[in-house]
Write a protein that holds these residues in place. Sequence first.
Motif, PDB file in Angstrom:
ATOM      1  N   GLN A 110      -4.139   7.868   2.972  1.00  0.00           N
ATOM      2  CA  GLN A 110      -4.305   7.181   1.692  1.00  0.00           C
ATOM      3  C   GLN A 110      -3.846   5.728   1.803  1.00  0.00           C
ATOM      4  OE1 GLN A 110      -2.464   9.316  -1.621  1.00  0.00           O
ATOM      5  NE2 GLN A 110      -2.799  11.226  -0.526  1.00  0.00           N
ATOM      6  N   SER A 162      -9.471  -1.068   1.799  1.00  0.00           N
ATOM      7  CA  SER A 162     -10.251  -1.438   0.621  1.00  0.00           C
ATOM      8  C   SER A 162      -9.708  -2.681  -0.078  1.00  0.00           C
ATOM      9  CB  SER A 162     -10.288  -0.259  -0.361  1.00  0.00           C
ATOM     10  OG  SER A 162      -8.982   0.067  -0.810  1.00  0.00           O
ATOM     11  N   LYS A 163      -8.383  -2.852  -0.090  1.00  0.00           N
ATOM     12  CA  LYS A 163      -7.791  -3.977  -0.807  1.00  0.00           C
ATOM     13  C   LYS A 163      -7.771  -5.259   0.011  1.00  0.00           C
ATOM     14  CE  LYS A 163      -4.164  -3.057  -3.337  1.00  0.00           C
ATOM     15  NZ  LYS A 163      -2.752  -2.790  -3.759  1.00  0.00           N
ATOM     16  N   GLU A 220      -6.129   2.353   1.414  1.00  0.00           N
ATOM     17  CA  GLU A 220      -5.815   1.304   0.452  1.00  0.00           C
ATOM     18  C   GLU A 220      -5.763  -0.056   1.138  1.00  0.00           C
ATOM     19  OE1 GLU A 220      -2.398   0.030  -2.828  1.00  0.00           O
ATOM     20  OE2 GLU A 220      -2.349   2.031  -1.939  1.00  0.00           O
ATOM     21  N   ALA A 230       0.852  -1.195   0.000  1.00  0.00           N
ATOM     22  CA  ALA A 230       0.000   0.000   0.000  1.00  0.00           C
ATOM     23  C   ALA A 230       0.884   1.241   0.000  1.00  0.00           C
ATOM     24  CB  ALA A 230      -0.935   0.009   1.205  1.00  0.00           C
TER      25      ALA A 230
END
Length: 533
Positions: free
Chosen positions: A71, A78-79, A75, A39
Amino acid sequence: MNLVKVSEAIRQGDVTLGIELGSTRIKAVLVTDDFHTIATGSYVWENKFENGIWTYALDEVWEGIRSSYAQLAEEVRSKYQVTLTKIGAIGVSAMMHGYLAFSKNGELLTPFRTWRNNITEQAANQLTDLFQFNIPERWSIAHLYQAILNKEPHVKDIHFITTLAGYVHWKLSGKKVLGIGDASGVFPVDEVTGTYSADFLKRFESLENVTSYPWKIKEILPEVLKAGEYAGRLTKEGARLLDAGGKLQEGSLMVPPEGDAGTGMVSTNSVRKRTGNISVGTSAFSMIVLDKPLKKVYRDVDIVMTPDGTPVAMIHTNNCSSDIDAWANLFKEFAECLGVDINTNKLYETLFQAAAKADCDAGGLVNYSYLSGENITRMPAGRPLFVRNPDSTFTLPNFVLAQLYAALAPLKIGMDILKKEEQIETKFFIAQGGLFKTPGIAQQVLANALNTPIAVMSTAGEGGAWGMALLAIFAKRKDRYQNLEDFLDREVFANLESTILSPEPEGVSGYEAFIERYQKGLPVESMAIKCLP
């Protein structure tokens, strides 16, 4: 690692965070223990020229770090469907050198003076004479002594001075420390003792201009640590500075903060003796790890340290890609006037590929890409300047090649000192930086300029934040490795792919013709500085 294993590693905190505050971007990367980035987050910023000083606001330092971390954390969520709460180790890197001075209560006494400033010539020259050791203008001790010579009122109140990486680490951990590579740009370091030179400290303290102050130089400098040594833990307050959402737990291992030169050496596996690397961006610098001392002191060759304490000959130039970026923006504006919306990466790729069709000597064109002053060519300030003769071949390919040639010209001049005066060469240099995103073009120009093969690794885009993460993983595995170079060779870079380009005879002779014109025209650049205040 597959998705399930990565998710579990995140839950367990078996991940490492690398942060780097570069000249134009703050970047954070989260890395697994097998060195893969899972990430990222970034924040674009730019130095400001205020009251004659190149500077960044410290409020923006934290805005950028928090934005980058947010950020990265999003990430991860969400990932991998995991909330980032635990990080095993954290490392901070930043632009080397410069001057951050703090009072006893932690107040910043004067705006951050970055490496880009050319305002300490008097101090740097006097200290070089005093130590018989090169002190560049951008080093912290040069900034401090220049402030003393200027009789600046803040000097009497100094309790602590540090670099940008040292400042961020201090706020995250409470520890006033520096990695030895970054520390070697604060004050000269003794290879044997692994800390600031006791002899030089004594000489500095005995200066008539210094004795009147209430502090001792050794007391206001950060503690020096080598790669892998303990540098504290992330505090509760530090965790809040990183994660405004309050989910990150305290307690992460903090590793010695390093400068961007140190992380560049790590991310290119160039910490062994007689290896070399080159980083290009807003500035450019080459590093050759020495196997013996230089024969004499050179004002254009800096002696710094690898993150594990081996002397390095460094050629540092204040200017590299900024002028290329300015011209690229001009071409982008022109394209927009024609109703063409061109992707930035496509813009640079198109321009760089045009350079492949240029005359080897750039058609007689000359460019000086000095947004700021340049120490190697003795320019006190920046005046970007493009020059051509009436009979020059003024084409787009030649124009772009002249920009690339100019970006590397001060580096070439400095490297020639090591090659011609010290007979120091390496089999090849490993290069990294934004100029190499378009495959082959800038890499070949650099090979021709230095008449040395240039390698670019498949990880070239990972950059200093990844190099800092590698140093943090090394700290976690220090009991398994006696030195940093073995760790990098055996674990990180054992099977890494790279491309290497050798110098082309026509390109070498073409660059030599360009650099001859470039050096003959330097008085024109000097006059531009004098005549255009």
